[in-house]
Design a protein around this motif. Structure first.
Motif, short mmCIF file in Angstrom:
data_model
loop_
_atom_site.label_atom_id
_atom_site.label_comp_id
_atom_site.label_asym_id
_atom_site.label_seq_id
_atom_site.Cartn_x
_atom_site.Cartn_y
_atom_site.Cartn_z
N LEU A 71 -31.77 -11.10 -23.93
CA LEU A 71 -30.50 -10.61 -24.46
C LEU A 71 -30.82 -9.53 -25.48
O LEU A 71 -31.63 -9.74 -26.39
CB LEU A 71 -29.72 -11.75 -25.12
N HIS A 343 -30.05 -3.22 -11.99
CA HIS A 343 -29.98 -2.75 -13.37
C HIS A 343 -28.79 -1.81 -13.53
O HIS A 343 -28.53 -0.99 -12.65
CB HIS A 343 -31.28 -2.02 -13.73
N HIS A 369 -32.45 -5.59 -20.11
CA HIS A 369 -31.20 -5.25 -20.76
C HIS A 369 -31.13 -3.77 -21.15
O HIS A 369 -32.14 -3.15 -21.48
CB HIS A 369 -30.99 -6.11 -22.01
N GLN A 373 -27.10 -4.11 -25.14
CA GLN A 373 -26.16 -4.55 -24.11
C GLN A 373 -25.42 -5.84 -24.47
O GLN A 373 -24.25 -6.01 -24.13
CB GLN A 373 -26.91 -4.74 -22.78
N HIS A 374 -26.10 -6.74 -25.16
CA HIS A 374 -25.51 -8.05 -25.42
C HIS A 374 -25.12 -8.23 -26.88
O HIS A 374 -24.95 -9.37 -27.33
CB HIS A 374 -26.49 -9.14 -24.99
#
Length: 400
Positions: A71, A343, A369, A373-374
């Motif tokens: 993450l 991706h 990631h 992104q998270h």
């Protein structure tokens, strides 16, 4: 079931010494939150090749391969708000990892003592160049420097040539120690409820690779020297040119293997020369021996040579090219070594799986990631922040 489900890591690792072998952790269920900054992204993102030859922090092949299932959270650790988010992640995590230079985490306010005030049973694993203590702890460097310090360059290359660069080998050695230490620390924590501080030196990890030659020196007083592709206990032993600008490797250790090799190549007159009858003789006349072997291999395909010698019990193999490993190798295909992932920026790509299979735990990999992104997901779902709090953090620059 995933064997590492419920395991939580707060990760400051960057470049290679962390993501290489510990990739099984998130791929087998651990929640790993990786910290980056827009102004200081993980350096592995900058390493090519990049998709379609177009540079971008989300388009690097190395990052896509090495950072699967993490993450991604962006934090500005120069801001107090960013540091407070990091502290909350420490309280959430089971382990904090970094591979910065020695004492960098201390200067940021996230040294072992600082982290233990937040969570007394935290597991802290750090992997700096030469360790967190000692006279050389602050020496700057990277993988190629520590490999040279460990003596591996001195041992690499032809005998009559200067030492050869073996690249950033420590980046692939030290993570093996990291993984073992980490799993042992988690087991210790589960049994005792206690955390710990684990200090890995990339330099010392590389020195362990010289154990056999060190033993030879301690026992026999022999100082090692570069051997090229040769081996002290085998002849012929090397890489030999084949037809079609290809290569194969051959390694003959025992007299039985030598006799089998002679039969495969048709027992030409030179093989009956008394100088080649024993390993000692073959080593003494190895230049001439290699010329004879190369004459035989030069007119044959490497796959033909490999099949003939392997069938006769002689170690041999093709020198494979990258595209063959991905598109042709039947062993890798059979074991599902290449995992196709989707991706957001790169599109579909093939990522390396792992060199082991677990009978009761299927592999569930996710693509690497995008930077940050998270961020919203981590702040909301893991730390419990609401939309207004996330917006405030973004507005003050804490999420850059």
């Amino acid at each position: 079931p995933t064997p590492l489900a419920g395991f939580k890591e707060h990760d400051y690792g960057w470049f290679m010494p962390w993501p290489v072998p510990p990739r099984p952790l998130p791929d087998y269920g651990a929640t790993v939150v990786t910290i980056e900054s827009v102004t200081r992204p993980d350096a592995i993102r900058l390493v090519g090749p990049h998709k379609d030859g177009v540079f971008g922090v989300n388009r690097g092949g190395d990052h896509a391969q090495r950072r699967t299932s993490h993450l991604g959270l962006t934090l500005n650790l120069r801001s107090e708000e960013g540091k407070e988010i990091a502290r909350r992640l420490v309280a959430w995590a089971d382990i904090v990892f970094d591979n910065f230079g020695a004492n960098v985490m201390d200067r940021m306010g996230f040294g072992d003592a600082d982290l233990r005030k937040i969570k007394p049973d935290i597991i802290v694993l750090t992997c700096s160049g030469q360790g967190e203590t000692g006279p050389h702890r602050a020496v700057k460097g990277g993988g190629s420097h520590f490999v040279a310090l460990a003596g591996l360059h001195h041992l690499s290359g032809p005998p009559d040539a200067p030492p050869q660069d073996v690249s950033v080998l420590t980046d692939f050695i030290s993570p093996r120690f990291n993984t073992t230490l980490l799993l042992a620390a988690v087991d210790h924590h589960r049994r005792t409820g206690r955390g710990g501080y684990y200090d890995v030196s990339q330099f010392e990890a590389a020195v362990t690779m010289t154990t056999p030659i060190m033993l030879d020196y301690f026992t026999n007083g022999r100082v090692p020297w570069r051997l090229g592709n040769r081996h002290v206990a085998a002849a012929p032993h090397g890489a030999y040119a084949c037809s079609g600008e290809r290569w194969c490797t051959i390694a003959v250790f025992s007299d039985d293997e030598w006799q089998a090799f002679v039969r495969v190549i048709g027992s030409p007159p030179w093989t009956h020369d008394p100088r080649f009858a024993t390993l000692a003789g073959r080593k003494q006349h190895e230049d001439e021996l290699d010329r004879h072997v190369a004459t035989w291999t030069r007119g044959r395909r490497p796959d033909e040579i490999t099949r003939l010698l392997q069938d006769a019990g002689v170690p041999a193999g093709e020198v494979a090219r990258g595209e063959e490993l991905m598109d042709w190798d039947p062993q890798l295909a059979h074991r599902g070594f290449w995992q196709t992932l989707e991706h957001p920026d790169i599109g579909p790509y093939r990522a390396l799986a792992h060199a082991f299979r677990l009978s009761d735990a299927p592999l569930e990999m996710r693509p690497a990631h995008m930077i940050g992104q998270h961020t919203a997901e981590v702040l909301r779902d893991i730390l419990g922040l609401d939309d207004d709090e996330v917006a405030d953090l973004s507005a003050c620059g804490a999420l850059e």
